[in-house]
Enzyme design. Structure first.
Site, PDB file in Angstrom:
ATOM      1  N   LYS B  70       0.832  -1.211   0.000  1.00 33.50           N
ATOM      2  CA  LYS B  70       0.000   0.000   0.000  1.00 33.50           C
ATOM      3  C   LYS B  70       0.866   1.260   0.000  1.00 33.50           C
ATOM      4  CE  LYS B  70      -3.715   2.017   2.841  1.00 33.50           C
ATOM      5  NZ  LYS B  70      -4.472   1.762   4.088  1.00 33.50           N
ATOM      6  N   GLU B 171     -10.425   6.694   5.653  1.00 33.77           N
ATOM      7  CA  GLU B 171     -10.390   5.834   6.844  1.00 33.77           C
ATOM      8  C   GLU B 171     -10.890   6.543   8.107  1.00 33.77           C
ATOM      9  OE1 GLU B 171      -6.384   4.413   6.604  1.00 33.77           O
ATOM     10  OE2 GLU B 171      -6.862   3.139   4.897  1.00 33.77           O
TER      11      GLU B 171
END
Lengths: 344, 523
Positions: B70, B171
């Site tokens: 990521k 998030e």
């Protein structure tokens, strides 16, 4: 930095603060029961989008002196109605763009009014222009040009409407409610008309038509109101043009005059002034020719108009046309035309 | 209608959740774990492994085991972040044809979206086994501070994994949605999200069924992995001092150290000291050597102190953007496994002047929030409305290499803004519109999202033409930019397609290729 390519496309724009023009998209809306959207909400959207050119506090539905807390509360309440996420991936037809426009305008109202600095500025400019906030009336004529939605011909629209109305026979109550709503819009439109608030009047009558499309009286009245609204808008634009002239911002003056002529298409002098600017300042000979021709058509006996049209033709290198116009101008006893004709 | 799943695609671990009968729940994988390592490996005999299976064999197969991918997604190969990763990763990172970073495993090159897709496909499978039905739709979360390219790549990864990605959600915003679920208070909250590879801070306000993000800031290259690396460096130094052997060139030893460091770090959240024992870590003429180090919490804190202080600096900036002071925050919510570290909890508590909220599980809350958002978007019921913001400023490059912002960071979306620009040379007939994202005043230091040329400007003195540039971000975060010459009415526009992402054809090709492996895995 990656280098700037040579050639023409290199000069990147330089920011120059300037008031941004508010081009609110215009919509021609009808209640469409085939959509994935409650007709009640469609009504609400028609009403809301029709009022987007109102002062910001009215869009939020708060008093002009509302405090930040009240503004935020109103913004949250309205967001729950108009945020696109509320209608995620639904079949919304034209309403998809309407919802998008509504939310963005709502956000703009909230942003501007929740900051004391911008709020003072906004409210000053809103009071100085009265009920007219500088936006054109929500007119339905095709020449407005800023519309995002494709327009349908009158016949097609009428057919569609009949079909929909026939599907609505079972909803007599809803229809009755809509007519009632239309009537109250119409009445406030008439009140605005009497109060000489032309733009507001046009907007209200337009809403009345949206809710009761078969009512001939409304349509007729709309024509009248719209003419007034156009006249008023044209006057406003001419004033702005004069102000721009004073500041020697001739490009700005031209665009105001050009738009003003759109609202007063019978005013030869307006076309003539715009043509001169198009030719001498903007350098757009096509526009200049079109405008000057319009001026000549509207006032065929004005020698100066023909002379200027001739000069424009001359600048464009069309000698035969130039000669014809300049000769007309001489015949109409325009003094400068003779010299021009000799120079040809 | 099938369920919409929420996936927290983490740097180190991933998590999937779903709403069942109005109640959110985290879905355990076949091994019973609620999180799955974001790891992918190819074994020597060509088998592809994901999750716990990949993690278990990492020590013996470190060169073909990919973790923390990521950190590379949506980044240029020559960016400092990727270069750092190249120097510390046991697997090979190479430059792709679009100047992107790609990963080479067992002689095959994978794009970052492909690697992410392996994880997403696994999460999809976990959900399908649990629900007993196919799953198509998902909301996937990304760090709030991800730029457009990183978001686009994550969306592509979802597509490759066979998912219809309804939304890419931030998030911390997801965490806030989970926190506010079935809670009807009027309050301002701060989400402190320190995960495996990224740090985000978001300030939100909730009332009347609306969750509004006021400001967000972060660092997409700072997280728990950095804690681990500091510990590994410390262990390497200690070992070199004691034994005179430098283990930096030994891939297997490094992988063992990394695992041990992570474990010690977790142990130190509950205890004052942890013992690290790695027998037979090396050998020389004198025989085998063992590593045995006692690591105290104080030592760990001194190793990572500056990282934690860095997050506080970011918080201060964010609070400045939000225009509120720490005492106005009603709740502080900690998200991400790294917030279990006492130092992090204490520093956050000191800054805000209150103990963090204890009611949410920092590993699961993001996936739950994603599932809630999926439900909110698709259900007919009156759900909380989320007003999210764009985390990075958008604008264009102007004369002299400057950056003119049209949409400031932390602006609520969807939004539309425009501004008038002009030419810089006499008789200039065209302007180039370079669309940028970032916070630097210097154009070149921001990310280029796309560019186009508006031609046909009528000859005029410099500064006379008026070019109306307008930026639009829709509810799905898609950016489109148009430029219009107000005199001629000429117009050009683009819908921004972040550079370095895959084309639809490429995605299709990858999907077909992966299907071949699907067959192989089921053997």
């Amino acid at each position: 930095m990656d280098c700037v390519p040579s050639g023409e496309a290199q000069g990147e724009g330089q920011a120059r603060p300037r008031q941004t023009r508010r081009d609110l998209p215009q919509f021609e809306l009808e209640i469409d029961e085939s959509l994935d959207l409650d007709p009640k909400i469609q009504e609400e959207l028609i009403e809301f989008v029709g009022g987007l050119s109102r002062p910001y506090h009215e869009i939020l539905g708060v008093a002009p002196d509302a405090d930040t807390r009240a503004i935020k509360k109103a913004y949250f309440q309205k967001s729950k109605r108009f945020h696109p996420d509320r209608y995620f991936r639904k079949n919304l037809g034209e309403y998809e763009a309407v919802i998008d426009t509504c939310f963005k305008r709502l956000l703009e109202a909230y942003e501007l009014l929740s900051d004391p600095a911008t709020r003072a500025e906004v409210q000053k400019s809103e009071t100085s222009s009265g009920s007219a906030t500088g936006d054109g009336p929500s007119s339905g004529d095709a020449a407005t040009g800023s519309s995002k939605t494709p327009r349908v011909s009158g016949a097609v629209a009428a057919r569609r409407l009949r079909r929909r109305m026939s599907g609505l026979q079972g909803h007599k109550k809803i229809r009755q409610e809509r007519k009632q709503k239309a009537k109250s819009f119409f009445e406030s439109g008439i009140a605005a008309f009497r109060g000489e608030r032309w733009l507001e009047a046009a907007g209200s009558v337009r809403l009345a038509i949206a809710f009761d499309p078969d009512n001939e009286v409304y349509r007729e009245e709309f024509g009248k109101v719209q003419r007034k609204a156009h006249e008023m808008r044209a006057a406003q634009l001419q004033k702005q043009a004069d102000a721009a002239m004073d500041l020697r911002d001739l490009g700005e003056a031209f665009s105001h005059l050009e738009e003003a002529f759109h609202y007063r298409p019978f005013d030869g002098e307006l076309a003539f002034r715009a043509a001169q600017l198009a030719w001498q300042v903007v350098g757009d000979l096509h526009k200049a020719k079109d405008l000057a021709s319009s001026a000549c058509e509207l006032e065929p006996e004005n020698g100066a108009y023909h002379r200027v049209l001739g000069q424009i033709y001359k600048a464009a290198g069309l000698a035969a046309n130039a000669k014809r116009e300049l000769e007309t101008a001489v015949r109409l006893k325009d003094k400068e035309a003779k010299a021009e004709l000799r120079g040809l | 209608m099938g369920h919409v799943i929420g996936i927290d695609l983490g740097t180190t671990n991933s998590c999937v959740a779903v709403l069942e009968n109005g109640q959110p729940s985290v879905i355990p994988n076949a091994g019973g774990y609620k999180t799955t390592p974001s790891m992918f490996a190819i074994t020597q005999d060509g088998k592809r492994l994901v999750g716990h299976l990949a993690k278990r064999q990492a020590i013996t197969n470190s060169k073909s085991t990919v973790y923390a991918a990521k950190r590379l997604i949506g980044r240029r190969f020559d960016s400092p972040e990727v270069q750092t990763a190249v120097s510390v990763s046991p697997y090979d990172i190479v430059e792709g044809p679009n100047e992107d970073a790609r990963i080479e495993v067992s002689g095959k090159t994978f794009t970052c979206p492909e690697v992410a897709a392996f994880i997403l496909r696994e999460m999809k499978r976990v959900a399908e086994e649990y629900l007993g039905e196919p799953v198509q739709e998902a909301v996937i979360t990304v760090p709030a501070y991800f730029n457009d390219a990183q978001r686009q790549c994550t969306k592509d990864a979802g597509k490759i994994a066979g998912l219809d990605v309804l939304r890419i959600l931030n998030e911390p915003t997801a965490a806030a949605l989970a926190y506010s679920f079935n809670r009807n208070e009027e309050e301002k909250i701060a989400i402190y999200d320190l995960g495996g590879g990224t740090f985000d801070i978001s300030i939100l306000e909730m009332s009347d069924g609306v969750v509004e993000v006021i400001a967000t800031a972060g660092n997409t290259f700072l997280g728990g992995e950095d804690f681990d690396r500091r510990i590994v460096e410390h262990l390497l130094d200690e070992f070199q001092q004691a034994e005179g052997i430098d283990l930096r060139g030994d891939a297997m030893a490094l992988q063992r150290l990394k695992d041990a460091a992570e474990k010690a770090k977790c142990d130190l959240s509950a205890r004052e000291s942890a013992e690290i024992n790695l027998p037979f870590i090396a050998s020389d003429d004198a025989g085998p050597r063992h590593l045995s180090v006692e690591l105290s919490r104080d030592t760990l804190e001194s190793l990572v102190h500056d990282i934690v202080e860095g997050t506080l600096k970011t918080i201060e900036d964010c609070m400045g953007d939000a225009g509120i002071s720490p005492d106005q925050i009603d709740q502080v919510i900690l998200v991400g496994g790294q917030t279990r570290t006492p130092l992090v909890q204490n520093r956050a508590a000191e800054y805000f002047g209150k103990r963090p909220h204890k009611g949410v599980n920092p590993d699961e809350v993001v996936a739950i929030g994603a599932a809630i958002q999926g439900e909110t978007l698709t259900s007919e019921e009156e759900n909380p409305l989320l007003l999210d913001v764009t985390p990075l400023s958008l604008g264009i490059a102007t004369f002299g290499g400057h950056f003119a912002r049209l949409i400031e960071r932390n602006t609520t979306v969807p939004v539309c803004k425009s501004h008038v620009f002009t030419t810089t040379r006499d008789n200039q007939s065209a302007v180039k519109i370079r669309v940028l994202q970032g916070e630097s005043e210097t154009a070149a230091e921001n990310d280029l999202l796309g560019e186009f040329v508006l031609g046909g400007i009528r000859p005029a003195r410099k500064g006379e033409p008026e070019i109306d540039v307008s930026f639009d971000i829709d509810a799905n975060g898609i950016v489109s930019v148009s430029a219009r010459d107000t005199t001629t009415g000429k117009k050009q526009s683009i819908t921004v397609n972040a550079t370095g992402t895959l084309s639809d054809d490429e995605i299709q090709q990858i999907i077909e290729e992966q299907e071949l492996y699907e067959v192989q895995l089921k053997e």
